[in-house]
Design a protein around this motif. Structure first.
Motif, PDB file in Angstrom:
ATOM      1  N   LEU A  20       0.830  -1.202   0.000  1.00 34.32           N
ATOM      2  CA  LEU A  20       0.000   0.000   0.000  1.00 34.32           C
ATOM      3  C   LEU A  20       0.868   1.257   0.000  1.00 34.32           C
ATOM      4  CD1 LEU A  20      -3.056   0.339  -0.060  1.00 34.32           C
ATOM      5  CD2 LEU A  20      -3.015   0.674   2.408  1.00 34.32           C
ATOM      6  N   LEU A  21       1.953   1.237   0.757  1.00 30.82           N
ATOM      7  CA  LEU A  21       2.855   2.392   0.803  1.00 30.82           C
ATOM      8  C   LEU A  21       3.523   2.612  -0.547  1.00 30.82           C
ATOM      9  CD1 LEU A  21       4.149   4.593   2.578  1.00 30.82           C
ATOM     10  CD2 LEU A  21       5.961   2.959   3.125  1.00 30.82           C
ATOM     11  N   ALA A  22       3.809   1.534  -1.256  1.00 32.01           N
ATOM     12  CA  ALA A  22       4.470   1.642  -2.561  1.00 32.01           C
ATOM     13  C   ALA A  22       3.627   2.405  -3.573  1.00 32.01           C
ATOM     14  CB  ALA A  22       4.798   0.255  -3.095  1.00 32.01           C
ATOM     15  N   GLN A  23       2.333   2.540  -3.310  1.00 26.14           N
ATOM     16  CA  GLN A  23       1.446   3.213  -4.258  1.00 26.14           C
ATOM     17  C   GLN A  23       1.558   4.733  -4.228  1.00 26.14           C
ATOM     18  OE1 GLN A  23      -2.524   1.876  -3.404  1.00 26.14           O
ATOM     19  NE2 GLN A  23      -2.060  -0.278  -3.781  1.00 26.14           N
ATOM     20  N   ILE A  24       2.090   5.321  -3.159  1.00 27.37           N
ATOM     21  CA  ILE A  24       2.119   6.783  -3.071  1.00 27.37           C
ATOM     22  C   ILE A  24       3.244   7.329  -3.943  1.00 27.37           C
ATOM     23  CG2 ILE A  24       1.163   6.624  -0.747  1.00 27.37           C
ATOM     24  CD1 ILE A  24       3.825   7.652   0.340  1.00 27.37           C
ATOM     25  N   SER A  25       3.112   8.569  -4.382  1.00 30.12           N
ATOM     26  CA  SER A  25       4.023   9.124  -5.380  1.00 30.12           C
ATOM     27  C   SER A  25       5.438   9.320  -4.864  1.00 30.12           C
ATOM     28  CB  SER A  25       3.472  10.455  -5.901  1.00 30.12           C
ATOM     29  OG  SER A  25       3.374  11.396  -4.831  1.00 30.12           O
ATOM     30  N   ASP A  26       5.597   9.564  -3.578  1.00 28.98           N
ATOM     31  CA  ASP A  26       6.929   9.803  -3.008  1.00 28.98           C
ATOM     32  C   ASP A  26       7.231   8.786  -1.914  1.00 28.98           C
ATOM     33  OD1 ASP A  26       4.979  10.770  -1.358  1.00 28.98           O
ATOM     34  OD2 ASP A  26       6.029  12.629  -0.824  1.00 28.98           O
TER      35      ASP A  26
END
Length: 364
Positions: free
Chosen positions: A99-105
């Motif tokens: 889930l964290l890998a989905q954010i842009s930064d």
């Protein structure tokens, strides 16, 4: 269960990544620019300074990469990783939180103390004021107990106030909780919550940071920390916050990341409720009971919906452990007449098992 340390990354490449990670003015996006341009951290470290300048990177970055303190810091981090329950999660490895890998930064590296496998479980962030009121703390604890009992990992920032209450309540019912720091794991802040962090690690939860192990508490670190709290979670619940609270930053980031945002309302006369009221005006879901959150996340959650997290025999206390309620709401929820509810609440208050504040009853 411990995950494979550093997975398939060779030691030389691991050291090079840790060196890049320590460079001044090199945040996640610049880190990934180097990795995409050169294909590996090892090649980036050995590339000429002109190649770094061509990528638009600050001269300070290129100059510092061979400094002894940068190399020594990387060597120290590699030694730290050999300790028990000490891990490094990397963006290109299978144990990195999906889930964290989905954010842009997304942070390219995450230092984790404790059990990193819980980062793949459904998480709900709980945040709020560092100077929370007693009712606010009780509300945070009640919601955390119920959400942890329903199978959610409770994620927060290990700050004083609401954060600490949420972490502790999850532990109290045998649940799991994740603390995200705005400092390095070896430079813990705030010190008053160090024992709480140690208890979290010892009891199968986790404390993590994207910052180098010795990173101090700079003010700019905490908004960066907040994007990880929201990025790991399915949603963010703001319990109590002023309009200037950092919790509103977390809520805004959550909305930008496509996460759910929940806010608990309070008295119009209480400054600590104004941030929550602002969020509700801006579109956050108004939450009065845990069921409001569980129903909203039913499609996400693959675990059974809320079993009672603690063995409580009194029917009114069972309701109050889920969320604070007025006596009238208790009468509606329990099916009891209001006089019977008031009599029972009086007895519970005399026994020290319930307390009333601003018209709402709280389990103790």
């Amino acid at each position: 269960m411990p995950l494979p340390e550093s997975s398939s990354v060779p030691p030389a490449e691991l050291e090079a990544r840790l060196r890049l990670h320590r460079l001044p003015e090199l945040g996640p996006k610049r880190f990934m620019t180097l990795m995409e341009a050169f294909g590996s951290a090892s090649k980036a470290i050995s590339a000429p300074a002109s190649a770094w300048r061509a990528l638009g990177l600050p001269a300070k970055c290129a100059e510092a990469r061979r400094a002894p303190e940068i190399r020594d810091g990387a060597v120290h981090a590699m030694a730290w990783l050999k300790g028990p329950a000490q891990h490094l999660l990397m963006w290109d490895q299978p144990d990195y939180p999906a889930l964290l890998a989905q954010i842009s930064d997304a942070p390219p590296l995450l230092f984790v103390a404790g059990d990193p496998s819980i980062l793949e479980k459904p998480q709900l962030a709980m945040v709020g004021s560092r100077r929370a009121s007693r009712p606010g703390m009780d509300t945070a604890a009640a919601f955390s107990r119920s959400l942890a009992g329903a199978g959610f990992v409770i994620t927060s920032g290990l700050a004083l106030g609401i954060d600490a209450a949420a972490h502790q309540a999850a532990l109290d019912v045998g649940g799991q909780t994740v603390g995200v720091l705005g400092t390095g794991l070896e430079n813990f802040y705030p010190q008053r919550n160090r024992r709480l962090a140690e208890a979290m690690i010892a009891q199968g939860s986790a404390v993590l940071s994207e910052f180098p192990l010795d990173a101090p508490p700079h003010a700019s670190n905490f908004p960066r920390r907040n994007r990880i709290i929201s990025g790991l979670s399915l949603g963010v619940l703001v319990v109590e916050a002023s309009v200037a609270s950092g919790s509103l930053i977390t809520a805004r980031l959550a909305a930008e990341q496509g996460r759910e945002v929940y806010a608990i309302p309070g008295s119009i006369h209480h400054p600590g409720a104004r941030g929550c009221h602002q969020l509700i005006r801006d579109g956050a879901a108004l939450v009065e009971t845990v069921e409001h959150i569980l129903e909203a996340l039913r499609g996400w959650q693959r675990l059974p919906l809320a079993a009672e997290p603690v063995p409580v025999t009194h029917p009114l206390l069972r309701l109050l452990h889920a969320a604070p309620l007025s006596s009238e709401a208790l009468a509606d929820a329990s099916g009891w007449g209001l006089p019977k509810v008031l009599a029972a609440l009086t007895e519970l208050e005399m026994e020290g098992r319930a307390t009333c504040d601003s018209g709402r009853w709280f389990a103790r």
